[in-house]
Scaffold this motif. Structure first.
Motif, PDB file in Angstrom:
ATOM      1  N   GLN A 150      14.703  13.370  -1.306  1.00 27.88           N
ATOM      2  CA  GLN A 150      14.649  14.514  -2.208  1.00 27.88           C
ATOM      3  C   GLN A 150      13.918  15.650  -1.501  1.00 27.88           C
ATOM      4  OE1 GLN A 150      15.765  14.917  -5.384  1.00 27.88           O
ATOM      5  NE2 GLN A 150      16.608  12.864  -5.657  1.00 27.88           N
ATOM      6  N   VAL A 151      14.534  16.839  -1.488  1.00 26.87           N
ATOM      7  CA  VAL A 151      13.941  17.948  -0.740  1.00 26.87           C
ATOM      8  C   VAL A 151      12.651  18.445  -1.373  1.00 26.87           C
ATOM      9  CG1 VAL A 151      16.134  18.710   0.223  1.00 26.87           C
ATOM     10  CG2 VAL A 151      15.394  19.606  -1.985  1.00 26.87           C
ATOM     11  N   ASN A 152      12.473  18.194  -2.668  1.00 25.28           N
ATOM     12  CA  ASN A 152      11.269  18.669  -3.348  1.00 25.28           C
ATOM     13  C   ASN A 152      10.128  17.661  -3.317  1.00 25.28           C
ATOM     14  OD1 ASN A 152      12.358  21.171  -4.140  1.00 25.28           O
ATOM     15  ND2 ASN A 152      13.404  20.218  -5.864  1.00 25.28           N
ATOM     16  N   GLU A 153      10.353  16.485  -2.735  1.00 28.33           N
ATOM     17  CA  GLU A 153       9.314  15.478  -2.667  1.00 28.33           C
ATOM     18  C   GLU A 153       8.533  15.596  -1.364  1.00 28.33           C
ATOM     19  OE1 GLU A 153      11.061  11.661  -3.180  1.00 28.33           O
ATOM     20  OE2 GLU A 153      11.481  11.952  -5.314  1.00 28.33           O
ATOM     21  N   SER A 154       7.355  14.992  -1.335  1.00 26.93           N
ATOM     22  CA  SER A 154       6.546  14.987  -0.124  1.00 26.93           C
ATOM     23  C   SER A 154       7.110  13.971   0.866  1.00 26.93           C
ATOM     24  CB  SER A 154       5.097  14.639  -0.465  1.00 26.93           C
ATOM     25  OG  SER A 154       5.016  13.359  -1.069  1.00 26.93           O
ATOM     26  N   PHE A 155       6.779  14.160   2.130  1.00 21.43           N
ATOM     27  CA  PHE A 155       7.235  13.276   3.189  1.00 21.43           C
ATOM     28  C   PHE A 155       6.024  12.507   3.718  1.00 21.43           C
ATOM     29  CE2 PHE A 155      10.451  16.408   2.766  1.00 21.43           C
ATOM     30  CZ  PHE A 155      11.635  15.861   3.209  1.00 21.43           C
ATOM     31  N   PRO A 156       5.859  11.251   3.316  1.00 22.58           N
ATOM     32  CA  PRO A 156       4.671  10.502   3.744  1.00 22.58           C
ATOM     33  C   PRO A 156       4.681  10.232   5.242  1.00 22.58           C
ATOM     34  CG  PRO A 156       6.241   9.035   2.664  1.00 22.58           C
ATOM     35  CD  PRO A 156       6.755  10.433   2.472  1.00 22.58           C
ATOM     36  N   ASP A 157       3.499  10.292   5.852  1.00 23.52           N
ATOM     37  CA  ASP A 157       3.413  10.001   7.288  1.00 23.52           C
ATOM     38  C   ASP A 157       3.127   8.531   7.550  1.00 23.52           C
ATOM     39  OD1 ASP A 157       0.803   9.861   6.439  1.00 23.52           O
ATOM     40  OD2 ASP A 157       0.101  11.574   7.598  1.00 23.52           O
ATOM     41  N   SER A 158       2.983   7.754   6.471  1.00 25.54           N
ATOM     42  CA  SER A 158       2.823   6.311   6.617  1.00 25.54           C
ATOM     43  C   SER A 158       3.202   5.630   5.301  1.00 25.54           C
ATOM     44  CB  SER A 158       1.389   5.942   7.009  1.00 25.54           C
ATOM     45  OG  SER A 158       0.490   6.266   5.958  1.00 25.54           O
ATOM     46  N   ILE A 159       3.564   4.369   5.393  1.00 22.17           N
ATOM     47  CA  ILE A 159       3.868   3.573   4.201  1.00 22.17           C
ATOM     48  C   ILE A 159       3.157   2.231   4.318  1.00 22.17           C
ATOM     49  CG2 ILE A 159       6.071   4.665   3.641  1.00 22.17           C
ATOM     50  CD1 ILE A 159       7.475   2.423   5.136  1.00 22.17           C
ATOM     51  N   GLN A 160       2.931   1.612   3.183  1.00 20.93           N
ATOM     52  CA  GLN A 160       2.263   0.318   3.167  1.00 20.93           C
ATOM     53  C   GLN A 160       3.081  -0.705   2.393  1.00 20.93           C
ATOM     54  OE1 GLN A 160      -1.665   0.996   1.525  1.00 20.93           O
ATOM     55  NE2 GLN A 160      -2.545   1.404   3.553  1.00 20.93           N
ATOM     56  N   PHE A 161       2.999  -1.944   2.856  1.00 26.37           N
ATOM     57  CA  PHE A 161       3.621  -3.040   2.119  1.00 26.37           C
ATOM     58  C   PHE A 161       2.860  -4.322   2.450  1.00 26.37           C
ATOM     59  CE2 PHE A 161       5.751  -2.922   6.209  1.00 26.37           C
ATOM     60  CZ  PHE A 161       5.846  -4.257   6.579  1.00 26.37           C
ATOM     61  N   LYS A 162       3.071  -5.336   1.654  1.00 22.10           N
ATOM     62  CA  LYS A 162       2.447  -6.635   1.896  1.00 22.10           C
ATOM     63  C   LYS A 162       3.475  -7.585   2.479  1.00 22.10           C
ATOM     64  CE  LYS A 162      -1.211  -6.325  -1.557  1.00 22.10           C
ATOM     65  NZ  LYS A 162      -1.870  -6.972  -2.735  1.00 22.10           N
ATOM     66  N   ASP A 163       3.073  -8.280   3.518  1.00 22.56           N
ATOM     67  CA  ASP A 163       4.003  -9.208   4.166  1.00 22.56           C
ATOM     68  C   ASP A 163       4.079 -10.519   3.385  1.00 22.56           C
ATOM     69  OD1 ASP A 163       1.731 -10.665   4.788  1.00 22.56           O
ATOM     70  OD2 ASP A 163       1.730 -10.124   6.914  1.00 22.56           O
ATOM     71  N   GLU A 164       4.723 -11.513   3.974  1.00 24.95           N
ATOM     72  CA  GLU A 164       4.961 -12.783   3.286  1.00 24.95           C
ATOM     73  C   GLU A 164       3.668 -13.557   2.998  1.00 24.95           C
ATOM     74  OE1 GLU A 164       4.757 -13.859   7.590  1.00 24.95           O
ATOM     75  OE2 GLU A 164       5.454 -12.161   6.393  1.00 24.95           O
ATOM     76  N   LYS A 165       2.563 -13.158   3.684  1.00 25.94           N
ATOM     77  CA  LYS A 165       1.273 -13.811   3.455  1.00 25.94           C
ATOM     78  C   LYS A 165       0.307 -12.900   2.702  1.00 25.94           C
ATOM     79  CE  LYS A 165       1.692 -16.881   7.447  1.00 25.94           C
ATOM     80  NZ  LYS A 165       1.060 -17.369   8.694  1.00 25.94           N
ATOM     81  N   SER A 166       0.873 -11.871   2.070  1.00 25.23           N
ATOM     82  CA  SER A 166       0.098 -10.924   1.261  1.00 25.23           C
ATOM     83  C   SER A 166      -0.867 -10.076   2.085  1.00 25.23           C
ATOM     84  CB  SER A 166      -0.685 -11.653   0.155  1.00 25.23           C
ATOM     85  OG  SER A 166       0.208 -12.319  -0.725  1.00 25.23           O
TER      86      SER A 166
END
Length: 242
Positions: free
Chosen positions: A197-213
């Protein structure tokens, strides 16, 4: 053998031609057009028959522009001819402000081009839409754009198709990977095309939890970021670049 006219003869023949045109206009039986008046202003009502020939002519066309840049028309024309060389392009015309319109020989070929709809010029998205008589040929009606991004710092266990699709969904809708990512020939980063979306911000990083949390922090880089003008609300340029 028809003699070659001298310069004076050419001017005389040319003058006679225009005289004939004027004479024929005066003697023409065509019904003249008399515009109506409304409160002293001249008005004219066009009919469907007036515009139908051009509507039919352009019915197999798409229009578009390159977001964030405005290359010379010959560069754009050469680019479009190259990427659509197998789609029976009939005519490429330029309208204004970098907007082009491409007419194809058949509606079917035009729709084949519009269907995938993801083309890039120098890492910038090429915005294309199917033409219709009601369309407003402007640049400012774009809500989403395709952008290539890179995800750095991914462990090898995250390079599967299922993992990459889920991770990229943290940013936006996934479209496709580049060849090096698909075949795992370069593992420095995963590169993929997503719709943002052109009106949304563009994060310079993302986070997620792997299979071991365990929380994973992944760096995100973009080949190009959509800039919005605060003065005209247009996309692809800032106020200072107008």
């Amino acid at each position: 053998m028809v003699p070659i006219p001298e310069e004076g003869d050419f001017v005389e023949e040319h003058a006679w031609a225009w005289t004939e045109v004027i004479r024929r206009k005066k003697t023409s039986s065509t019904t003249p057009i008399h515009p109506a008046t409304d409160s002293g202003k001249v008005t004219l009502q066009l009919s469907e028959d007036d515009v139908l020939p051009e509507i039919n002519y352009w019915s197999s066309s798409l229009y578009g522009y390159i977001m964030g840049t405005n290359p010379p028309w010959n560069v754009v024309s050469g680019y479009l001819k190259r990427i659509w060389k197998n789609y029976d392009v009939d005519k490429i015309s330029f309208i204004r402000n970098g907007i082009f319109i491409v007419r194809f020989k058949t509606v079917e070929k035009m729709k084949e081009v519009v269907k995938p709809g993801h083309f890039m010029f120098d890492n910038k998205p090429v915005i294309i839409n199917e033409w219709s008589p009601e369309v407003d040929l402007v640049k400012n009606n774009v809500q989403t754009v395709p952008i290539w991004l890179k995800l750095s710092g991914l462990d090898l266990k995250f390079w599967g198709v299922a993992c990459l699709k889920r991770i990229s969904a943290l940013i936006r809708e996934f479209f496709r990977y580049d060849e090096a990512t698909i075949h795992k020939t370069f593992l420095g980063y995963a590169r993929m095309l997503v719709d943002v979306q052109v009106n949304e911000s563009f994060p310079d990083s993302i986070q997620f939890k792997d299979e071991k949390s365990k929380t994973r922090d992944i760096k995100v880089e973009y080949n190009w970021v959509a800039v919005k003008c605060t003065q005209c609300n247009g996309i692809g340029h800032s106020k200072d670049q107008r």
